[in-house]
Every structure is written in C-alpha cells, then in structure tokens.
Motif scaffolding. Structure first.
Motif, PDB file in Angstrom:
ATOM      1  N   ILE A 196       1.712   1.617  56.262  1.00 30.12           N
ATOM      2  CA  ILE A 196       1.455   0.323  55.633  1.00 30.12           C
ATOM      3  C   ILE A 196       2.258  -0.746  56.367  1.00 30.12           C
ATOM      4  CG2 ILE A 196       3.284   0.611  53.903  1.00 30.12           C
ATOM      5  CD1 ILE A 196       1.494  -0.921  51.918  1.00 30.12           C
ATOM      6  N   SER A 197       1.653  -1.905  56.558  1.00 25.82           N
ATOM      7  CA  SER A 197       2.345  -3.001  57.230  1.00 25.82           C
ATOM      8  C   SER A 197       1.748  -4.322  56.780  1.00 25.82           C
ATOM      9  CB  SER A 197       2.231  -2.850  58.756  1.00 25.82           C
ATOM     10  OG  SER A 197       0.879  -2.933  59.169  1.00 25.82           O
ATOM     11  N   GLN A 198       2.426  -5.394  57.128  1.00 27.88           N
ATOM     12  CA  GLN A 198       1.906  -6.724  56.832  1.00 27.88           C
ATOM     13  C   GLN A 198       2.356  -7.680  57.918  1.00 27.88           C
ATOM     14  OE1 GLN A 198       3.485  -7.537  52.933  1.00 27.88           O
ATOM     15  NE2 GLN A 198       5.501  -8.106  53.683  1.00 27.88           N
TER      16      GLN A 198
ATOM     17  N   TYR B  38      -2.019  -4.284  55.804  1.00 25.95           N
ATOM     18  CA  TYR B  38      -2.777  -3.293  56.558  1.00 25.95           C
ATOM     19  C   TYR B  38      -2.441  -1.875  56.099  1.00 25.95           C
ATOM     20  CZ  TYR B  38      -3.129  -7.341  59.648  1.00 25.95           C
ATOM     21  OH  TYR B  38      -3.342  -8.598  60.148  1.00 25.95           O
ATOM     22  N   LEU B  39      -3.372  -0.990  56.348  1.00 24.02           N
ATOM     23  CA  LEU B  39      -3.117   0.434  56.147  1.00 24.02           C
ATOM     24  C   LEU B  39      -3.750   1.180  57.306  1.00 24.02           C
ATOM     25  CD1 LEU B  39      -1.844   2.537  54.219  1.00 24.02           C
ATOM     26  CD2 LEU B  39      -4.149   2.889  53.292  1.00 24.02           C
ATOM     27  N   GLN B  40      -2.914   1.666  58.194  1.00 24.10           N
ATOM     28  CA  GLN B  40      -3.383   2.494  59.300  1.00 24.10           C
ATOM     29  C   GLN B  40      -3.445   3.932  58.814  1.00 24.10           C
ATOM     30  OE1 GLN B  40      -4.329   1.705  62.602  1.00 24.10           O
ATOM     31  NE2 GLN B  40      -4.974   3.861  62.580  1.00 24.10           N
ATOM     32  N   MET B  41      -4.624   4.528  58.902  1.00 20.65           N
ATOM     33  CA  MET B  41      -4.823   5.881  58.399  1.00 20.65           C
ATOM     34  C   MET B  41      -5.196   6.786  59.557  1.00 20.65           C
ATOM     35  SD  MET B  41      -6.904   5.067  54.879  1.00 20.65           S
ATOM     36  CE  MET B  41      -8.364   4.535  55.751  1.00 20.65           C
ATOM     37  N   ASN B  42      -4.373   7.769  59.807  1.00 11.88           N
ATOM     38  CA  ASN B  42      -4.595   8.721  60.895  1.00 11.88           C
ATOM     39  C   ASN B  42      -4.771  10.126  60.345  1.00 11.88           C
ATOM     40  OD1 ASN B  42      -4.153   6.623  62.841  1.00 11.88           O
ATOM     41  ND2 ASN B  42      -1.944   6.927  62.617  1.00 11.88           N
ATOM     42  N   SER B  43      -5.304  10.994  61.179  1.00 12.44           N
ATOM     43  CA  SER B  43      -5.503  12.401  60.800  1.00 12.44           C
ATOM     44  C   SER B  43      -6.173  12.507  59.436  1.00 12.44           C
ATOM     45  CB  SER B  43      -4.158  13.133  60.794  1.00 12.44           C
ATOM     46  OG  SER B  43      -3.535  13.054  62.063  1.00 12.44           O
ATOM     47  N   LEU B  44      -7.236  11.782  59.278  1.00  9.72           N
ATOM     48  CA  LEU B  44      -7.899  11.720  57.982  1.00  9.72           C
ATOM     49  C   LEU B  44      -8.483  13.070  57.581  1.00  9.72           C
ATOM     50  CD1 LEU B  44      -9.503   8.216  58.341  1.00  9.72           C
ATOM     51  CD2 LEU B  44      -8.008   8.920  56.465  1.00  9.72           C
ATOM     52  N   LYS B  45      -8.441  13.311  56.278  1.00  3.02           N
ATOM     53  CA  LYS B  45      -8.958  14.547  55.703  1.00  3.02           C
ATOM     54  C   LYS B  45     -10.055  14.205  54.711  1.00  3.02           C
ATOM     55  CE  LYS B  45      -4.259  16.468  55.836  1.00  3.02           C
ATOM     56  NZ  LYS B  45      -3.161  17.070  55.020  1.00  3.02           N
ATOM     57  N   SER B  46     -10.862  15.187  54.389  1.00  4.90           N
ATOM     58  CA  SER B  46     -11.955  14.942  53.440  1.00  4.90           C
ATOM     59  C   SER B  46     -11.406  14.489  52.090  1.00  4.90           C
ATOM     60  CB  SER B  46     -12.813  16.196  53.284  1.00  4.90           C
ATOM     61  OG  SER B  46     -12.028  17.297  52.861  1.00  4.90           O
ATOM     62  N   GLU B  47     -10.237  14.975  51.725  1.00  2.00           N
ATOM     63  CA  GLU B  47      -9.646  14.582  50.436  1.00  2.00           C
ATOM     64  C   GLU B  47      -9.123  13.150  50.431  1.00  2.00           C
ATOM     65  OE1 GLU B  47      -8.909  17.320  52.252  1.00  2.00           O
ATOM     66  OE2 GLU B  47      -6.762  17.820  52.106  1.00  2.00           O
ATOM     67  N   ASP B  48      -9.152  12.479  51.581  1.00  2.00           N
ATOM     68  CA  ASP B  48      -8.795  11.063  51.624  1.00  2.00           C
ATOM     69  C   ASP B  48      -9.974  10.174  51.232  1.00  2.00           C
ATOM     70  OD1 ASP B  48      -6.913  11.760  54.593  1.00  2.00           O
ATOM     71  OD2 ASP B  48      -6.127  11.454  52.564  1.00  2.00           O
ATOM     72  N   THR B  49     -11.135  10.759  51.057  1.00  2.00           N
ATOM     73  CA  THR B  49     -12.313   9.996  50.651  1.00  2.00           C
ATOM     74  C   THR B  49     -12.071   9.339  49.301  1.00  2.00           C
ATOM     75  OG1 THR B  49     -13.843  11.409  51.878  1.00  2.00           O
ATOM     76  CG2 THR B  49     -14.738  10.173  50.009  1.00  2.00           C
ATOM     77  N   ALA B  50     -12.226   8.017  49.258  1.00  2.00           N
ATOM     78  CA  ALA B  50     -11.952   7.268  48.028  1.00  2.00           C
ATOM     79  C   ALA B  50     -12.275   5.798  48.244  1.00  2.00           C
ATOM     80  CB  ALA B  50     -10.482   7.412  47.629  1.00  2.00           C
ATOM     81  N   LEU B  51     -12.228   5.062  47.149  1.00  2.00           N
ATOM     82  CA  LEU B  51     -12.271   3.603  47.220  1.00  2.00           C
ATOM     83  C   LEU B  51     -10.829   3.127  47.341  1.00  2.00           C
ATOM     84  CD1 LEU B  51     -14.069   1.007  46.919  1.00  2.00           C
ATOM     85  CD2 LEU B  51     -13.283   0.993  44.531  1.00  2.00           C
ATOM     86  N   TYR B  52     -10.513   2.432  48.397  1.00  2.00           N
ATOM     87  CA  TYR B  52      -9.168   1.941  48.634  1.00  2.00           C
ATOM     88  C   TYR B  52      -9.100   0.456  48.283  1.00  2.00           C
ATOM     89  CZ  TYR B  52      -7.934   6.234  51.098  1.00  2.00           C
ATOM     90  OH  TYR B  52      -7.674   7.551  51.413  1.00  2.00           O
ATOM     91  N   TYR B  53      -8.056   0.088  47.562  1.00  2.00           N
ATOM     92  CA  TYR B  53      -7.886  -1.325  47.248  1.00  2.00           C
ATOM     93  C   TYR B  53      -6.422  -1.718  47.368  1.00  2.00           C
ATOM     94  CZ  TYR B  53      -6.601   0.263  42.485  1.00  2.00           C
ATOM     95  OH  TYR B  53      -6.011   0.867  41.406  1.00  2.00           O
ATOM     96  N   CYS B  54      -6.212  -2.969  47.679  1.00  2.03           N
ATOM     97  CA  CYS B  54      -4.850  -3.481  47.764  1.00  2.03           C
ATOM     98  C   CYS B  54      -4.495  -4.178  46.459  1.00  2.03           C
ATOM     99  CB  CYS B  54      -4.694  -4.438  48.937  1.00  2.03           C
ATOM    100  SG  CYS B  54      -5.808  -5.845  48.934  1.00  2.03           S
ATOM    101  N   ALA B  55      -3.216  -4.271  46.189  1.00  2.00           N
ATOM    102  CA  ALA B  55      -2.759  -4.848  44.937  1.00  2.00           C
ATOM    103  C   ALA B  55      -1.402  -5.510  45.131  1.00  2.00           C
ATOM    104  CB  ALA B  55      -2.678  -3.775  43.851  1.00  2.00           C
TER     105      ALA B  55
END
Length: 121
Positions: A69-71, A79-96
């Motif tokens: 995570i960075s800004q 920002y959210l840099q996502m590496n080595s993604l897995k099937s369990e990372d599947t989702a709706l992502y939102y910032c707050a």
C-alpha cells in the motif's frame, strides 16, 4: 464533500500482478488513515492494508509480503500493488478513509464503490 474513486481492477491469472488506484477528492479529515478492503459475497469485508497518517503500514496476514500500500505525497491518490496473486484474492476491492485520533484509526466512514479483481487459476 469527500469522494473516493477506485480503478485498476480486472482479470489476471494466478501469479500475476495488478495495481489498484484510489483517487481522493476532498480531504476527509486533518489526520486520517487510508485503507484497502475487499469483500466477497456472503463474507464480512476484510481489511487488506492500512496506511496511517504518518505513513506507517499494516497488512492482513493473507497478503503480507505480496501486497504493498502506498500514497502520493499530497495524499490525493492511494495505491495497492498486488503481486503473486492467488485465486483467493478474487474480490471487490475498495478504498476507505477514517479519522485518525490519538488512539488510532477510527471507523472508516468514507469508502469508494470498489473495483473488481478476478484471479483465475
């Protein structure tokens, strides 16, 4: 008026990378925390990563070492840099965003609509 707008989601194969962005319109508070959450139907939202007002970061155990995570300096983009993604990372992502008091990050009162991330194995 505070508005958070996410972008960057999409479909990727397992092992791949994606970078999410969140544009922040209007400053929520003088001191605040920003976070990325993800949600899957039927499950409670999961706090994925947090960046505190001083820039310190924390991560969920499930993404530790893979997500970053960075800004920007003006805190107008998260920002959210996502590496080595897995099937369990599947989702709706939102910032707050949450007010940052002396004791820590308070309830996240502002959130965006989210961006879908789908990881296929």
């Amino acid at each position: 008026q505070v508005s958070l707008v996410e972008s960057g989601g999409g479909s990727v194969q397992a092992g791949g990378s994606l970078k999410l962005s969140c544009a922040v319109f209007g400053y929520p508070y003088n001191s605040y925390c920003m976070a990325w959450f993800r949600e899957v139907p039927g499950k409670a939202p999961e706090e994925v990563a947090v960046i505190d007002d001083d820039g310190s970061t924390t991560y969920a155990e499930s993404v530790e070492g893979r997500f970053l995570i960075s800004q920007d300096n003006r805190k107008t983009n998260l920002y959210l840099q996502m590496n080595s993604l897995k099937s369990e990372d599947t989702a709706l992502y939102y910032c707050a965003a949450a007010f940052r008091s002396w004791s820590g990050c308070n309830e996240y009162n502002y959130r965006g609509q989210g961006t879908q991330v789908t990881v296929s194995s």
